[in-house]
Every structure is written in C-alpha cells, then in structure tokens.
Design a protein around this motif. Structure first.
Motif, PDB file in Angstrom:
ATOM      1  N   GLU A  94      48.410  50.346  28.212  1.00 12.68           N
ATOM      2  CA  GLU A  94      47.821  49.015  28.032  1.00 12.68           C
ATOM      3  C   GLU A  94      48.471  48.286  26.859  1.00 12.68           C
ATOM      4  O   GLU A  94      48.716  47.074  26.927  1.00 12.68           O
ATOM      5  N   ARG A 110      52.173  42.910  34.760  1.00 10.03           N
ATOM      6  CA  ARG A 110      51.302  42.929  33.584  1.00 10.03           C
ATOM      7  C   ARG A 110      50.064  42.072  33.832  1.00 10.03           C
ATOM      8  O   ARG A 110      50.079  41.165  34.675  1.00 10.03           O
ATOM      9  N   PRO A 111      48.998  42.345  33.082  1.00 12.25           N
ATOM     10  CA  PRO A 111      47.797  41.507  33.210  1.00 12.25           C
ATOM     11  C   PRO A 111      48.106  40.079  32.768  1.00 12.25           C
ATOM     12  O   PRO A 111      48.989  39.846  31.943  1.00 12.25           O
ATOM     13  N   GLU A 141      47.030  35.824  40.179  1.00 19.86           N
ATOM     14  CA  GLU A 141      46.236  36.462  41.215  1.00 19.86           C
ATOM     15  C   GLU A 141      46.898  37.729  41.742  1.00 19.86           C
ATOM     16  O   GLU A 141      46.772  38.089  42.905  1.00 19.86           O
ATOM     17  N   CYS A 142      47.583  38.428  40.878  1.00 19.51           N
ATOM     18  CA  CYS A 142      48.248  39.671  41.277  1.00 19.51           C
ATOM     19  C   CYS A 142      47.194  40.745  41.573  1.00 19.51           C
ATOM     20  O   CYS A 142      46.268  40.937  40.780  1.00 19.51           O
ATOM     21  N   PRO A 143      47.295  41.461  42.698  1.00 17.92           N
ATOM     22  CA  PRO A 143      46.341  42.542  43.008  1.00 17.92           C
ATOM     23  C   PRO A 143      46.271  43.563  41.883  1.00 17.92           C
ATOM     24  O   PRO A 143      47.296  43.949  41.311  1.00 17.92           O
ATOM     25  N   LYS A 144      45.064  44.012  41.559  1.00 17.03           N
ATOM     26  CA  LYS A 144      44.865  44.925  40.435  1.00 17.03           C
ATOM     27  C   LYS A 144      45.647  46.229  40.574  1.00 17.03           C
ATOM     28  O   LYS A 144      46.087  46.806  39.574  1.00 17.03           O
ATOM     29  N   GLU A 145      45.803  46.698  41.823  1.00 17.20           N
ATOM     30  CA  GLU A 145      46.473  47.997  41.989  1.00 17.20           C
ATOM     31  C   GLU A 145      47.947  47.957  41.583  1.00 17.20           C
ATOM     32  O   GLU A 145      48.575  49.010  41.396  1.00 17.20           O
ATOM     33  N   HIS A 146      48.514  46.773  41.420  1.00 22.75           N
ATOM     34  CA  HIS A 146      49.918  46.672  41.027  1.00 22.75           C
ATOM     35  C   HIS A 146      50.103  46.576  39.517  1.00 22.75           C
ATOM     36  O   HIS A 146      51.218  46.792  39.016  1.00 22.75           O
ATOM     37  N   ILE A 147      49.032  46.251  38.788  1.00 22.80           N
ATOM     38  CA  ILE A 147      49.144  46.090  37.335  1.00 22.80           C
ATOM     39  C   ILE A 147      49.514  47.417  36.681  1.00 22.80           C
ATOM     40  O   ILE A 147      48.906  48.458  36.939  1.00 22.80           O
ATOM     41  N   HIS A 179      54.570  35.701  40.893  1.00 25.13           N
ATOM     42  CA  HIS A 179      53.564  35.830  39.834  1.00 25.13           C
ATOM     43  C   HIS A 179      54.199  36.120  38.478  1.00 25.13           C
ATOM     44  O   HIS A 179      53.602  35.818  37.435  1.00 25.13           O
TER      45      HIS A 179
END
Length: 471
Positions: free
Chosen positions: A372, A406-407, A411-417, A463
């Motif tokens: 993180e 990165r965060p 609207e990037c899907p969470k599983e890719h972060i 994104h």
C-alpha cells in the motif's frame, strides 16, 4: 535504492546483472519460491518406479537416438528435410518395422551450425538397423551415422526381472516380460494380445495392473504417444557449461536432479529428469523433464554455478507450450505435474499453482508486486515498472508496455489494484514470461502470474495514462 534480500538454499549463483527489485540471496542469486509439491506417500520403491516408467514410455530415448554427421553444406537442410530423407531411406532399405504403421522417425534436432544432427527413431530395433545407412549420400555428401557418445542399450528381460526382484516385488515375471518387450520396441504376440508367448493372460493382466500399467501394450503405447506429444514442452536448453572439463550427460543429470531436489522444484518423489544430452563440444546440453511443470520449475536453476561457471537454462528454440487440447489429453497421466495430477498432491503454504495457460493472452498480470505504501509513492511505482520491464526484456522478449494499477479517482475494478501488467508482442512470449516469473519472489513477496484479456487491458490503460511505461 536497495531492497531486502531473502535467503535461499540455491547453489552458488550467476554474476548479478544489476541492482534490481527482484529478490536475490546473500550471494546475489534470485530467490525462487518454486512449486513445492509433495507425493502422497504411496509411491513404489525407486527402482520399481524406474522399471514402470521404462515400460510405460517404450524404449529409452538414448537407445533410439542416432548421430548423423557430415551434413552437406551445399543444400537446404532443416528438420523436415532430414526427417523425410531418413524416412525414405529406411523404407527403401527395408529397415522399417513391417508390423508397425506410421513414420519411424520420431524427432530430429540439427546443430546451430548445421554440421551434425541427432535423430530419434521409433524403436530400438529400427535405430539398430539405421546403422546400415552409414555412408548414404545427401546432396552428394556421404553421411556418417553412428551411436551418440551417451548411447545406452535397452535393458534385457533378465535385467528388468532382476530390478523387479531387487525391489522386493515377487510373482510379477509376466509383467517383467511384457515390460522388456515393450521397452525394446519388439512386436508382441502369442496367446495373449500384447503379451509375449507363454504368458498367462490372467497373471499378466494382474501383474500389469499391480504396476499401474493396465491395458497391456495399448496403455504403454498411449503413454509413449503422450510423452512424445509433450516432449517439446518438457525440454530445456542448458548453456554455458564448464569448459575446463568435458561434462558428461550423467554429470548434468546428477547436477540437475540434486539442484531441483535442494530447491524443492520437484512435484513428486523420484528423479525429475527423463533424459539428458550434452553436445560433442561440451558447450551446451538439453534436459528432458518428466513433467511439464518441472520443465518450468527448472528454469530457477539458471545462473547456478556448475564446474565454476554460471549455467544458463532456458526454453529451446523449438519450445512449444502445451495447448488446451494437449492439456486435456494429458490430464491424470502424471505428465502435466499440476496439482491433482497423478502422484501430485498439494502445494506448500504460500505457493500458488502455475499460471492457467488455457486463458493465455499477450498480457501478463503480476500479483503481490506492490505494498500500500509503494502504491502511494510515484517514484516507487516508477522503479517497480522499470525493473519489471528490464527483467522481461532481458529474459523473455520485447515488451510493449508495463502498467501499475494504483488507487485513485477512477473506476478501475478493485481486483486489479496493486497488480502490475506487462504487455508483450505475442502470446508465446507472454507464456514464457508468466511461467518464468510465477512464484519468483519480489521484495520478499511471492509473485503470482496470470493473464488478462487484451481488451480489458486496453480499458485499464485509459484509467492510468500516467502509470504506463512503454517498451
């Protein structure tokens, strides 16, 4: 900047190329978590396993391989041309087995400078007869046909029976006779289909069943066909062999077996090496593994010291990743080496199964690459992408782009972060990279490799326009 380095039981390493985020041990060797797999504890004794494998695979490669020297320099020579020439020469000379349909030439390998070649014949007997072609001309050149220096004759029935009895197995003489006949490539006949003359069908069936070879010769033939079909996915090239002394095929075999065992790169008990070959000049060799998974795992030995030199292990130029059709055909055979395959149980804690090649694309997804804190640091992310790009270009091939998800206000899907995405020029290069990077350690974390659809990746690029590093 420097990152933490994890220890490893690996042999001495190759010379470090440069400081990188990819983990190395105290000596500078990359730490590979490997596929640590265990057997179920019910395997037969090692010598019996060797016998069973011998019978199931047909004759040994070393008994069926011939050396072809003095190749012509005045004509086009490639694997197909040489294979077709030998097929026709064997047929015209009457050397092909009349009781077996299909080609007698199973595989052809020609040296880089095209001065010599090795041809693998279908049976031991046909390899023996091919010696009679010595001096046959191709483009006006008399070819020199002989046994390779690592030639090993097939075992006799007496040797197989002794091995079986030494393993403490009794009452299986029929199985030994069947195994010997299959191993020597002899046509089987007599009162039992697939069994030598004089073998009682009930006894033979029971014995073969006890050895896991039910179905007599048909089962052995099927296994041999599967081994042949998967060979190019199970073979690796070993370069930079020590030049001070001429390394033998047996020495290479022992080094690889010991290294894979020490680094927990095997997927089940027993010897992971099926066959080894060393070029006449001793500069390079080939190792054939018993499973596709172990052929991926062995690449972790690249850079280890052997005879004072850092060897280089990579895919051969004729490498063919397993297709979905082949994977389905090999399921349950023990040749895949994946979790759930014959003799393979579970992965060790923290390890992940190999990348799913059935969903392979030209874009590789690498998980566990960023913490993180690193995701919130622009410079950290840039260095991680640069390191990943450099490693992939150096070891696998051209990279079109690298992206770190990165965060942020998108609207990037969470599983890719937290993942790093690497786009290659073609799917084949991406497969090599995914297999090579999977279960490597990056800054102490075990990397998991998978694939993503190219259209989905194109959406991610929109994104993260500022987090894209091009090749």
């Amino acid at each position: 900047r420097s990152r933490s380095r994890d220890g490893s039981p690996a042999p001495p390493p190759r010379k470090p190329r440069k400081v990188s985020n990819w983990d190395k041990d105290a000596s500078g060797n990359e730490v590979n978590a490997g596929q640590i797999l265990t057997g179920d504890g019910t395997q037969a004794p090692h010598i019996l396993n060797a016998l069973v494998h011998q019978a199931a695979s047909g004759s040994t490669t070393k008994a069926r391989r011939i050396h072809v020297g003095n190749l012509p320099s005045n004509g086009p020579i490639d694997n197909e041309t040489l294979g077709t020439f030998f097929e026709q020469a064997m047929e015209q000379a009457g050397f092909k087995n009349p009781d077996t349909e299909g080609p007698c030439v199973k595989d052809v390998w020609i040296s880089g400078e095209k001065k010599f070649a090795f041809i693998e014949m279908r049976t031991f007997e046909e390899a023996e007869r091919s010696m009679g072609l010595d001096g046959v001309t191709l483009y006006g050149n008399p070819l020199r046909i002989a046994r390779p220096h690592d030639y090993v004759p097939p075992p006799s029935q007496e040797q197989l029976q002794s091995a079986l009895l030494a393993a403490g197995t009794t009452g299986s003489a029929a199985a030994v006779q069947v195994a010997a006949a299959v191993a020597m490539g002899k046509p089987l006949g007599g009162q039992v289909p697939g069994a030598p003359v004089g073998v009682n069908k009930q006894i033979a069936d029971a014995a073969m069943g006890a050895l896991g070879l039910g179905g007599m010769q048909s089962s052995a033939a099927q296994t041999q066909a599967m081994m042949q079909a998967s060979r190019k996915a199970r073979r690796v090239h070993v370069g930079n062999l020590p030049s001070a002394v001429l390394v033998t095929a047996q020495q290479l075999h022992e080094f690889v077996t010991q290294g894979m065992t020490q680094m927990a790169l095997t997927v089940k008990p027993g010897d992971p090496v099926q066959d080894t070959f060393v070029s006449p000049d001793g500069k390079f060799g080939f190792v054939e593994l018993r499973t596709i998974q172990e052929a991926t795992n062995i690449i972790a030995l690249s850079g280890c010291e052997f005879g004072g030199k850092a060897i280089r292990i990579s895919r051969p130029t004729d490498y063919m990743p397993p297709t979905l059709e082949l994977i389905q055909k090999l399921e349950g055979s023990g040749i895949l080496g994946f979790p759930g395959d014959a003799g393979v149980t579970a992965l060790a804690p923290g390890m992940a199964a190999g990348p799913d090649l059935t969903n392979a694309t030209s874009v590789v997804v690498l998980k566990n690459m960023m913490t993180e804190a690193e995701m919130g640091d622009d410079q950290e992310c840039k260095e991680i992408m640069d390191d990943t790009r450099d490693k992939c270009v150096e070891e696998y091939g051209a990279v079109l782009s690298v992206l770190a998800a990165r965060p942020g206000p998108h609207e990037c899907p969470k599983e890719h972060i937290g993942n790093v995405f690497v786009q290659f020029g073609d799917k084949e290069t991406a497969i090599k990279a995914a297999e090579g990077l999977h279960n490597l350690k990056f800054d102490g974390r075990v990397v998991e490799a998978s694939f993503i659809d190219t259209l989905a990746y194109a959406g991610l690029q929109k994104h993260f326009p500022d987090q894209l590093v091009t090749g």
